[in-house]
Structures are given as structure tokens and as C-alpha cells.
Motif scaffolding. Structure first.
Motif, mmCIF file in Angstrom:
data_model
loop_
_atom_site.group_PDB
_atom_site.id
_atom_site.type_symbol
_atom_site.label_atom_id
_atom_site.label_comp_id
_atom_site.label_asym_id
_atom_site.label_seq_id
_atom_site.Cartn_x
_atom_site.Cartn_y
_atom_site.Cartn_z
ATOM 1 N N ALA A 1 -45.743 -61.981 -66.116
ATOM 2 C CA ALA A 1 -45.473 -63.141 -66.967
ATOM 3 C C ALA A 1 -45.009 -62.713 -68.352
ATOM 4 O O ALA A 1 -44.065 -63.287 -68.913
ATOM 5 C CB ALA A 1 -46.720 -64.018 -67.065
ATOM 6 N N VAL A 2 -45.662 -61.680 -68.900
ATOM 7 C CA VAL A 2 -45.283 -61.181 -70.227
ATOM 8 C C VAL A 2 -43.851 -60.648 -70.196
ATOM 9 O O VAL A 2 -43.045 -60.909 -71.102
ATOM 10 C CB VAL A 2 -46.260 -60.086 -70.693
ATOM 11 N N ASP B 1 -41.426 -61.496 -68.087
ATOM 12 C CA ASP B 1 -40.500 -62.623 -67.912
ATOM 13 C C ASP B 1 -40.264 -63.359 -69.225
ATOM 14 O O ASP B 1 -39.133 -63.746 -69.550
ATOM 15 C CB ASP B 1 -41.046 -63.596 -66.867
ATOM 16 N N ILE B 2 -41.335 -63.577 -69.980
ATOM 17 C CA ILE B 2 -41.193 -64.261 -71.268
ATOM 18 C C ILE B 2 -40.349 -63.420 -72.218
ATOM 19 O O ILE B 2 -39.478 -63.945 -72.934
ATOM 20 C CB ILE B 2 -42.584 -64.545 -71.872
ATOM 21 N N SER C 1 -36.748 -63.698 -71.219
ATOM 22 C CA SER C 1 -36.207 -65.014 -71.578
ATOM 23 C C SER C 1 -35.879 -65.081 -73.061
ATOM 24 O O SER C 1 -34.863 -65.667 -73.460
ATOM 25 C CB SER C 1 -37.207 -66.111 -71.200
ATOM 26 N N LEU C 2 -36.720 -64.481 -73.897
ATOM 27 C CA LEU C 2 -36.447 -64.455 -75.333
ATOM 28 C C LEU C 2 -35.201 -63.625 -75.633
ATOM 29 O O LEU C 2 -34.378 -64.006 -76.484
ATOM 30 C CB LEU C 2 -37.656 -63.888 -76.084
ATOM 31 N N ARG D 1 -37.040 -69.351 -65.572
ATOM 32 C CA ARG D 1 -38.409 -68.859 -65.505
ATOM 33 C C ARG D 1 -39.156 -69.106 -66.798
ATOM 34 O O ARG D 1 -40.390 -69.229 -66.787
ATOM 35 C CB ARG D 1 -38.429 -67.375 -65.155
ATOM 36 N N MET D 2 -38.426 -69.218 -67.927
ATOM 37 C CA MET D 2 -39.094 -69.523 -69.192
ATOM 38 C C MET D 2 -39.664 -70.934 -69.168
ATOM 39 O O MET D 2 -40.764 -71.178 -69.675
ATOM 40 C CB MET D 2 -38.123 -69.361 -70.361
ATOM 41 N N TYR E 1 -43.119 -71.210 -67.727
ATOM 42 C CA TYR E 1 -44.205 -70.813 -68.622
ATOM 43 C C TYR E 1 -44.389 -71.805 -69.766
ATOM 44 O O TYR E 1 -45.491 -71.971 -70.284
ATOM 45 C CB TYR E 1 -43.935 -69.412 -69.170
ATOM 46 N N ILE E 2 -43.313 -72.471 -70.158
ATOM 47 C CA ILE E 2 -43.427 -73.503 -71.195
ATOM 48 C C ILE E 2 -44.295 -74.656 -70.698
ATOM 49 O O ILE E 2 -45.132 -75.189 -71.430
ATOM 50 C CB ILE E 2 -42.038 -73.999 -71.619
#
Length: 266
Positions: free
Chosen positions: A45-46, A48-49, A52-53, A172-173, A176-177
């Protein structure tokens, strides 16, 4: 008071649904390759985030590098670093399980590789090629007499638009949002309305679109060496700083989007 109770009840219900879904995924695992990365792990998850950033930053800087050569030189090292990080992401995707349509976590190596090769692999490769390094290596970024006219060489920089394929992975972001908003609703007891979220997405999309349109407007004028009848020359912006040129390009794009006139700076 009743409104607060209702909000709290809905927040607890959302959390319970999320937790139940998480437990279901943890139990429903197909495959036992130990070296595979479970898509439900925190480290995944970290990563992927973070990806995305980086994609968001790239979407902002890409039109700037196309419209302004100064910006292209300024962001060269950063873009090259991003390209190599995305290449690492391609390697990681071959070692990361996925969640299928039946909400099962697939951890079988052969199935994972086949799923990735028939899915996002091609778009990921096209968007991860370090084009800045390639163009510089063949002399296009520094020697404008290599392969034809100056205009043709400038147009070759449009190959960088292939990096837009990265937007296919930005979804994918949003996953998580959604989880983040559920967490905020549970922790702060604040319910964020769907109307507000739609308005926020609309405004964000409009800003990104105006940014891209403005940069392309300026890029087209610059590719043609600032014709005398162009809006940039007419507004006296050809010798201004890149920030001033971008700000007026952005304003012009917004003016076009909301259908108001734009001629010269006041």
C-alpha cells in the motif's frame, strides 16, 4: 443529537463492512509462492501511494517540459529518476499478487505473470522508457541539426506524451483515498458528503485540464517560433519569465473553458 447518532452509526457500519471485506480477502488466498508480495500488505500500500504521488507530479511537470525548454532542463534529473523508479515498479509487479473478480488474492507466480503481461505491462513499459536520456544521447536535446528541421526535432519531444499511460495506474490511489475517508469518518466523526467529493473531483480535474491546455497553447506558439500574429506576441509575453508565460497560458485556458474573451494582459 439524532443527526450525530445517525452519522456515528453510518461510520461504524462503514468500518465494519471494510473490516469484514479485509478479513475475507485475507482468508481467500490462492497460491503459496513465498517470495510473492501480498497485495494486502502495508508495504504494498505504501509503495502504491508513493507511485501514485509520483504519477501526479509527473502529470503536472510533463506539459511544462513540453512547453518550456528551460523547464525541461530543470526537471531532467527528476524525470530520469522517476523513469528508473517506474522501471523498478514493473519488476515489482511481476512479484506482486493481485485480487481477482471473485475477491480472491492470487499468489501463484505463473498466474500473476500472465495477468500482468496481458494487462498493464505494455502501457507500463511505454510510459517508463527514459526518453529524456534517449533524446539527449542521440543529440536531439542539444543539436538541432541532427535529423532535419528545427521544427521536426521539437516535435520529436512529443514522444514524451507516452508517459501519460501512467495515468492508467492512478486508479489505485482512489482506492486508498476511499479507505482514508472511512478512517477519518470513524476517527473524527465527520461525514463527507458525496456532493462535496464530486465537486472536489470536478474542480481538481478542471485545474489539471486548464494546466494542460495552457501549456499546449504556449507550446504550439513556441514550436512555430512565436509568429507575429500569435497571442503570445500580441500580449508581449515572448520575453517574459517562464512563470509569467505559464500564468497567462493558464489564465487563457481557463478563459477558453468558461467561454470568456482573452486578448492581452490588462
Amino acid at each position: 443529537k439524532s443527526s450525530a447518532l445517525e452519522t456515528n452509526r453510518m461510520s461504524i457500519l462503514a468500518k465494519n463492512v471494510l473490516v469484514a471485506h479485509q478479513k475475507k480477502l485475507e482468508k481467500n488466498i490462492i497460491g503459496e509462492d513465498l517470495w510473492m508480495i501480498n497485495p494486502m500488505e502495508v508495504r504494498h500500500a505504501v509503495w502504491d501511494i508513493a507511485m501514485s504521488l509520483l504519477i501526479t507530479i509527473n502529470v503536472i511537470t510533463l506539459p511544462l517540459t513540453l512547453g518550456w525548454e528551460e523547464m525541461n532542463d530543470r526537471f531532467f534529473v527528476m524525470n530520469l529518476t522517476f523513469d528508473f523508479i517506474f522501471i523498478l515498479d514493473i519488476v515489482k509487479n511481476f512479484c506482486t499478487g493481485f485480487i481477482d473478480e471473485n475477491d480472491a488474492v492470487i499468489m501463484d507466480a505463473k498466474t500473476v505473470r500472465y495477468n500482468y503481461l496481458t494487462g498493464f505491462f505494455l502501457s507500463d513499459v511505454l510510459s517508463s522508457v527514459p526518453l529524456d536520456l534517449v533524446l539527449q544521447a542521440v543529440g536531439i536535446e542539444t543539436n538541432e541539426s541532427v535529423a532535419g528541421t528545427k521544427r521536426t526535432l521539437k516535435m520529436l519531444r512529443l514522444l514524451k506524451l507516452a508517459k501519460l499511460f501512467r495515468l492508467l495506474r492512478i486508479s489505485r490511489m482512489f482506492r486508498y483515498i476511499k479507505i482514508m475517508f472511512v478512517f477519518f469518518e470513524e476517527t473524527l466523526h465527520i461525514r463527507i458528503s458525496d456532493g462535496f467529493m464530486k465537486l472536489l473531483r470536478l474542480m481538481t480535474g478542471a485545474m489539471f485540464l486548464a494546466h494542460w491546455i495552457g501549456c499546449f497553447n504556449f507550446m504550439l506558439v513556441r514550436f512555430n517560433d512565436f509568429p507575429e500574429d500569435s497571442w503570445v506576441v500580441y500580449a508581449g509575453l515572448q520575453y517574459q519569465s517562464p512563470y509569467t508565460q505559464w500564468s497567462w497560458s493558464f489564465f487563457k485556458a481557463l478563459a477558453q473553458m468558461i467561454m470568456i474573451g482573452f486578448e492581452t494582459p490588462p
